[in-house]
Design an enzyme around this catalytic site. Structure first.
Site, PDB file in Angstrom:
ATOM      1  N   ASN A 108       0.855  -1.182   0.000  1.00 41.69           N
ATOM      2  CA  ASN A 108       0.000   0.000   0.000  1.00 41.69           C
ATOM      3  C   ASN A 108       0.892   1.233   0.000  1.00 41.69           C
ATOM      4  O   ASN A 108       2.036   1.178   0.457  1.00 41.69           O
ATOM      5  CB  ASN A 108      -0.873  -0.009   1.264  1.00 41.69           C
ATOM      6  CG  ASN A 108      -1.819   1.184   1.320  1.00 41.69           C
ATOM      7  OD1 ASN A 108      -2.445   1.552   0.315  1.00 41.69           O
ATOM      8  ND2 ASN A 108      -1.918   1.822   2.480  1.00 41.69           N
ATOM      9  N   HIS A 110       0.779   5.241   1.348  1.00 41.53           N
ATOM     10  CA  HIS A 110       0.020   6.147   2.210  1.00 41.53           C
ATOM     11  C   HIS A 110       0.688   7.525   2.183  1.00 41.53           C
ATOM     12  O   HIS A 110       1.920   7.612   2.291  1.00 41.53           O
ATOM     13  CB  HIS A 110      -0.025   5.606   3.646  1.00 41.53           C
ATOM     14  CG  HIS A 110      -0.821   6.489   4.547  1.00 41.53           C
ATOM     15  ND1 HIS A 110      -2.198   6.541   4.486  1.00 41.53           N
ATOM     16  CD2 HIS A 110      -0.447   7.398   5.487  1.00 41.53           C
ATOM     17  CE1 HIS A 110      -2.629   7.430   5.367  1.00 41.53           C
ATOM     18  NE2 HIS A 110      -1.599   7.964   5.982  1.00 41.53           N
TER      19      HIS A 110
HETATM   20  C1  GAR Z   1      -2.920   8.703  -2.883  1.00 44.79           C
HETATM   21  O1  GAR Z   1      -2.468   9.926  -2.369  1.00 44.79           O
HETATM   22  C2  GAR Z   1      -2.615   7.572  -1.901  1.00 44.79           C
HETATM   23  O2  GAR Z   1      -1.426   7.775  -1.193  1.00 44.79           O
HETATM   24  C3  GAR Z   1      -3.802   7.673  -0.987  1.00 44.79           C
HETATM   25  O3  GAR Z   1      -4.890   7.911  -1.828  1.00 44.79           O
HETATM   26  C4  GAR Z   1      -4.438   8.672  -2.938  1.00 44.79           C
HETATM   27  C5  GAR Z   1      -4.949   8.001  -4.189  1.00 44.79           C
HETATM   28  O4  GAR Z   1      -4.778   8.830  -5.306  1.00 44.79           O
HETATM   29  N1  GAR Z   1      -3.973   6.459  -0.218  1.00 44.79           N
HETATM   30  C6  GAR Z   1      -4.372   6.440   1.055  1.00 44.79           C
HETATM   31  O5  GAR Z   1      -4.701   7.439   1.659  1.00 44.79           O
HETATM   32  C7  GAR Z   1      -4.389   5.071   1.696  1.00 44.79           C
HETATM   33  N2  GAR Z   1      -4.546   5.161   3.112  1.00 44.79           N
HETATM   34  P1  GAR Z   1      -5.071   8.255  -6.745  1.00 44.79           P
HETATM   35  O6  GAR Z   1      -6.494   7.682  -6.728  1.00 44.79           O
HETATM   36  O7  GAR Z   1      -4.946   9.416  -7.679  1.00 44.79           O
HETATM   37  O8  GAR Z   1      -4.052   7.176  -7.032  1.00 44.79           O
END
Ligand code: GAR
Length: 212
Positions: A108, A110
């Protein structure tokens, strides 16, 4: 090391997923991206998969037990021969039994330096706390949210006039650089996990900590 046949799980915009597609297309990521799994019909990540010729499995989780959703997803993973899962903005907790079946085979990303600011409002929480440095964490997934063994972290400076949007944008730029690179390290069989400790074989200091 078996060649990685990767399923990406995503719920939204899919820009991290896109960074994997782009790296693969540039020859910088040597894995097979065989399936995009989404729990959100209509999410932009699905369009990205279609454009890239990657099969999709979309299953709305509403009104369904977590285990049932996971069982139906696993049928598709088996059909495609998936042996590794990448969560890319997948906004749902996986069950303990799913995680134990895929131990050290799910990663994952984050947008904070864990264990600070887990959860869905990482940037807001970092700004509210007033930290001067935040960043990103790439980690193996375990039973708890945003908690498993850390593979890589990259720091991002927090500016006085940052908003959630400006900060998330700068962190995201780094996510798009580092997620494909770290997945490539795994594909090369260089990443070893011992309990919570993760080592990357043959990594140089400047690869591990390029800001130093
Ligand atoms: C990203 O910033 C990722 O790090 C975060 O969601 C976003 C997805 O962006 N993930 C989390 O917060 C997981 N806990 P995307 O849909 O443009 O790839």
């Amino acid at each position: 090391m078996e060649r990685l046949k990767v399923a990406v799980f995503a719920s939204g915009r899919g820009s991290d997923f896109q960074s994997l597609i782009d790296a693969r297309d540039k020859g910088e990521l040597d894995v097979d991206l065989v399936l995009l799994v989404s729990n959100r019909p209509g999410a932009m990540c699905i369009e990205r998969a279609k454009k890239a010729g990657i099969d999709t499995f979309v299953l709305d989780h509403h009104g369904m037990e977590r285990e049932e959703w996971e069982e139906r997803v696993e049928v598709e993973l088996r059909k495609k021969g998936v042996n590794f899962i990448v969560l890319a903005g997948f906004m749902r907790l996986l069950s303990a039994s799913f995680v134990s079946r895929w131990r050290n085979k799910i990663i994952n990303i984050h947008p904070a330096l864990l264990p600070s600011f887990p959860g869905v409002h990482a940037h807001r929480d970092a700004l509210d706390y007033g930290v001067k440095v935040t960043g990103l964490t790439i980690h193996f997934v375990d039973e708890k949210m945003d908690h498993g063994p850390v593979i890589f972290q990259y720091p991002v400076w927090v500016k006085d006039d940052d908003t959630e949007e400006s900060l998330s944008q700068r962190v995201l730029e780094q996510e798009h650089i580092w997620y494909p690179r770290v997945l490539q390290w795994i594909a090369e069989g260089r990443v070893e996990v011992q309990g919570r400790l993760v080592k990357v074989r043959g990594i140089t200091d400047s690869e591990r900590a390029p800001w130093q």
